[in-house]
Design an enzyme around this catalytic site. Sequence first.
Site, PDB file in Angstrom:
ATOM      1  N   CYS A  25       1.033  -0.980  -0.193  1.00 21.20           N
ATOM      2  CA  CYS A  25      -0.461   0.112  -0.561  1.00 21.20           C
ATOM      3  C   CYS A  25       1.208   1.125   0.012  1.00 21.20           C
ATOM      4  O   CYS A  25       2.297   1.888   0.388  1.00 21.20           O
ATOM      5  CB  CYS A  25      -0.630  -0.192   1.464  1.00 21.20           C
ATOM      6  SG  CYS A  25      -1.866  -1.353   1.179  1.00 21.20           S
ATOM      7  N   ARG A  59       4.858   0.522  -5.817  1.00 23.07           N
ATOM      8  CA  ARG A  59       4.985   0.119  -4.603  1.00 23.07           C
ATOM      9  C   ARG A  59       4.020  -1.517  -4.497  1.00 23.07           C
ATOM     10  O   ARG A  59       4.157  -2.187  -4.329  1.00 23.07           O
ATOM     11  CB  ARG A  59       4.300   0.551  -3.383  1.00 23.07           C
ATOM     12  CG  ARG A  59       5.673   1.255  -3.064  1.00 23.07           C
ATOM     13  CD  ARG A  59       5.331   2.442  -1.654  1.00 23.07           C
ATOM     14  NE  ARG A  59       4.301   2.227  -0.746  1.00 23.07           N
ATOM     15  CZ  ARG A  59       5.386   2.171   0.223  1.00 23.07           C
ATOM     16  NH1 ARG A  59       6.694   2.309  -0.070  1.00 23.07           N
ATOM     17  NH2 ARG A  59       4.773   1.067   1.237  1.00 23.07           N
ATOM     18  N   TRP A  88      -2.725  -2.537  -1.140  1.00 21.43           N
ATOM     19  CA  TRP A  88      -2.534  -3.886  -2.393  1.00 21.43           C
ATOM     20  C   TRP A  88      -3.078  -5.033  -1.273  1.00 21.43           C
ATOM     21  O   TRP A  88      -2.616  -5.327  -0.048  1.00 21.43           O
ATOM     22  CB  TRP A  88      -0.724  -3.683  -1.658  1.00 21.43           C
ATOM     23  CG  TRP A  88      -0.662  -4.877  -2.351  1.00 21.43           C
ATOM     24  CD1 TRP A  88      -0.415  -5.342  -3.777  1.00 21.43           C
ATOM     25  CD2 TRP A  88       0.080  -6.653  -1.411  1.00 21.43           C
ATOM     26  NE1 TRP A  88       0.477  -6.543  -3.623  1.00 21.43           N
ATOM     27  CE2 TRP A  88       0.488  -7.429  -2.531  1.00 21.43           C
ATOM     28  CE3 TRP A  88       0.497  -6.565  -0.634  1.00 21.43           C
ATOM     29  CZ2 TRP A  88       1.336  -8.595  -2.598  1.00 21.43           C
ATOM     30  CZ3 TRP A  88       0.795  -7.739  -0.043  1.00 21.43           C
ATOM     31  CH2 TRP A  88       0.950  -9.317  -0.614  1.00 21.43           C
ATOM     32  N   ASN A  92      -2.034   1.067   6.155  1.00 22.02           N
ATOM     33  CA  ASN A  92      -1.273   0.722   5.560  1.00 22.02           C
ATOM     34  C   ASN A  92      -0.522  -0.403   6.684  1.00 22.02           C
ATOM     35  O   ASN A  92      -0.015  -0.080   7.879  1.00 22.02           O
ATOM     36  CB  ASN A  92      -0.181   1.147   4.990  1.00 22.02           C
ATOM     37  CG  ASN A  92       1.426  -0.194   4.170  1.00 22.02           C
ATOM     38  OD1 ASN A  92       0.894  -1.496   3.595  1.00 22.02           O
ATOM     39  ND2 ASN A  92       2.715   0.477   3.993  1.00 22.02           N
ATOM     40  N   GLY A  93      -0.283  -1.494   6.107  1.00 19.24           N
ATOM     41  CA  GLY A  93      -0.535  -2.462   7.571  1.00 19.24           C
ATOM     42  C   GLY A  93      -1.823  -3.899   7.889  1.00 19.24           C
ATOM     43  O   GLY A  93      -2.263  -4.154   6.767  1.00 19.24           O
ATOM     44  N   LYS A 132      14.472 -13.151 -11.842  1.00 15.23           N
ATOM     45  CA  LYS A 132      13.768 -12.769 -12.992  1.00 15.23           C
ATOM     46  C   LYS A 132      12.420 -12.950 -14.335  1.00 15.23           C
ATOM     47  O   LYS A 132      11.557 -11.921 -14.009  1.00 15.23           O
ATOM     48  CB  LYS A 132      14.880 -12.065 -13.592  1.00 15.23           C
ATOM     49  CG  LYS A 132      15.547 -10.737 -12.329  1.00 15.23           C
ATOM     50  CD  LYS A 132      15.296  -9.752 -12.549  1.00 15.23           C
ATOM     51  CE  LYS A 132      14.945  -9.367 -10.764  1.00 15.23           C
ATOM     52  NZ  LYS A 132      15.276  -9.171  -9.260  1.00 15.23           N
ATOM     53  N   GLU A 157       8.979 -13.414 -12.214  1.00 13.00           N
ATOM     54  CA  GLU A 157       8.667 -12.343 -11.467  1.00 13.00           C
ATOM     55  C   GLU A 157       7.538 -11.902 -12.367  1.00 13.00           C
ATOM     56  O   GLU A 157       6.690 -10.936 -11.919  1.00 13.00           O
ATOM     57  CB  GLU A 157       9.412 -11.990 -11.068  1.00 13.00           C
ATOM     58  CG  GLU A 157      10.661 -10.956 -11.072  1.00 13.00           C
ATOM     59  CD  GLU A 157      10.412 -10.276  -8.977  1.00 13.00           C
ATOM     60  OE1 GLU A 157      10.076  -9.773  -8.960  1.00 13.00           O
ATOM     61  OE2 GLU A 157      11.896 -10.006  -9.429  1.00 13.00           O
ATOM     62  N   HIS A 211      20.971 -34.950  -9.603  1.00  9.67           N
ATOM     63  CA  HIS A 211      20.559 -35.132  -9.019  1.00  9.67           C
ATOM     64  C   HIS A 211      18.684 -35.380  -8.834  1.00  9.67           C
ATOM     65  O   HIS A 211      17.979 -35.240  -8.161  1.00  9.67           O
ATOM     66  CB  HIS A 211      21.411 -34.921  -7.623  1.00  9.67           C
ATOM     67  CG  HIS A 211      22.361 -34.698  -7.304  1.00  9.67           C
ATOM     68  ND1 HIS A 211      22.553 -36.484  -7.153  1.00  9.67           N
ATOM     69  CD2 HIS A 211      23.399 -34.593  -8.097  1.00  9.67           C
ATOM     70  CE1 HIS A 211      24.253 -36.097  -6.986  1.00  9.67           C
ATOM     71  NE2 HIS A 211      24.699 -35.283  -7.676  1.00  9.67           N
TER      72      HIS A 211
END
Length: 613
Positions: A2, A27, A77, A103-104, A490, A493, A509
């Site tokens: 946020c 953000r 967010w 925000n939180g 990279k 995402e 393996h």
Amino acid sequence: MCGIVGYIGEKNSIPILIEGLKRLEYRGYDSAGIGIISNDKKETRVIKSLGKVSKLEEKVEHLVIDNSSIGIAHTRWATHGEPSEANAHPHFNKDESLYLVHNGIIENYTEIKAKLTKDGFEFVSQTDTEVLVHLIDSFLAKGSSLLKSVQLALSEVRGTYGLCAISKTEPDKIIVARKGSPLVVGIGDGEHFVASDVNALIGHTSRCVYIEDGEIVEVTKDKFTVSSIDNEEILKEVHEISVELDEISKGDYPHYMLKEIYEQVNSVHDSFRGRILMDEGTAKLDGIDRIAERIANSKRLVLSACGTSWHAGLVAEYMLEQFTGIPVEVDYASEFRYRNPIVTKEDSMFFISQSGETADTLAAMKEAKRRDALMLGICNVVGSSIARESEAGVYVHAGPEIGVASTKAFTSQLVVFALISVLIGRKRHLSLIDGQEILRELESLPKKIEQILKLNNQIEAIAEKFVNAKNFLYLGRGYNFPVALEGALKMKEISYIHAEGYPAAEMKHGPIALIDENMPVIVIAPKDSVYEKVITNIEEVKARKGVIIAIASENDNEIDNLVDYSIKIPDTIRMLMPILTVIPLQLLAYHVAVKKGLNVDQPRNLAKSVTVE
Ligand code: AGP
């Protein structure tokens, strides 16, 4: 994560709030909103929109309200409740006289919500934030001031917050509070700003104060008063904001990420500029020079970080062990904090974070602090929480990194750890000659990065072939194993293609079972001490029809007969090779994502700074 913006002054708040939200878009968010009070104090308005800030801006244009010189704004967010207008902030009380952005995470919101519902409060969203609004409102209704009501409400919540509240009943102030989510107050002349980070303040003011956990601030247009949780006034140090507007604009680049990949010619230089003492074959790091002896005498060096910064820690592990001879451990911060880590005052801990606000890294730091280890921060954002929580540290000086996918911060983190390896190594067993060789090679990097960037068109053409790939495997050995992890991160995402990094030797393996003609394999194969081994791995992939892209040395002509595509880059010493080998992988991921038409700078579900756990 946020983003929060607040304004109080004499100008029209709306354009300032919208511009501030745009500066915080990087953000990561899914919805946005603003809440304002009219100058005649008669009207309040809240406008929200799902999606981009530009959609909110369109809505605001039709807003009919007298000038407003006080307002708060938010990019959300989603944590609790899906992205929707109802869940977007600001949240408000029943008569819309009180607005709040947050925000939180309010961890005990369910029990508070149940109590408030029983008391007759009606909820219109699924968010945890809305309980804060009604809790504050319940204290306002009993006659408390806005400041007191916020204090009383916060005394009842568990969790994290960075919040701004405004009320029509006290329209000449913004109340700001912080616990776990960053907030900064920008100081203007007859006006003040509040924001989640300084990017929203640039162009308005160059002076700010950072709000610490447990502090609450009453901000008016002419002053701000910071108090502790028990009402003690706190005098704050005013900081100069050193970031310029052009540093946070895209300029002629189509995306921040591409700009920041190209900026590595300068950012790598900025990370070592003024820090090389060639005659003594050592480094000068003002942030840790005074405790360098203590670091050199550590029993162990423990590095803790998340994501790309964790990959930087893995490279640093090779550097520090090779050149200081001190045992090194690297931990995911999110794991470190929940283990029972054996850390003592004889250990030095490095917390690596571009944003300096990553909640898991900050929490690991607080956990380690209880064990008396030396706490060191390696951050990019000046004045960030992790930087301020550290006893000492080094800023990487990469400049503002806006693209969610970290690029220049990563290479600058590696430069700083090379400098730390030299500084500490020279206090132990590293010779003058070896120290000077590392420093000379560092100085040669910007030119070599320039050479690699000239391969952009070739890399773009290769990317074209893999736009429809469903998987990628990245292989590297030694110093380049963490680069394989970073290249894979990279790719996944920003292009949303599954990609995995592996130590090249580990392939037999397990992952070798994945190899067929549909599996592109990126192999980092510079001509170093493990080159022959990596060639063997390439042949193993080839024998199973894997499609191979090699990051190879420019003087290597044999490898072309073995692989499908080779990207030839200049060489340097092993410890600095990751700074060069990562760049083609950044560009490859960038071009695949662009060709897939994806939002490279703000990939879905991601945030630039993960300030929630
Ligand atoms: C990297 O490209 C990602 N954006 C992410 O993994 C990031 O590195 C991680 O969240 C840590 O961020 P920090 O360096 O700001 O702490």
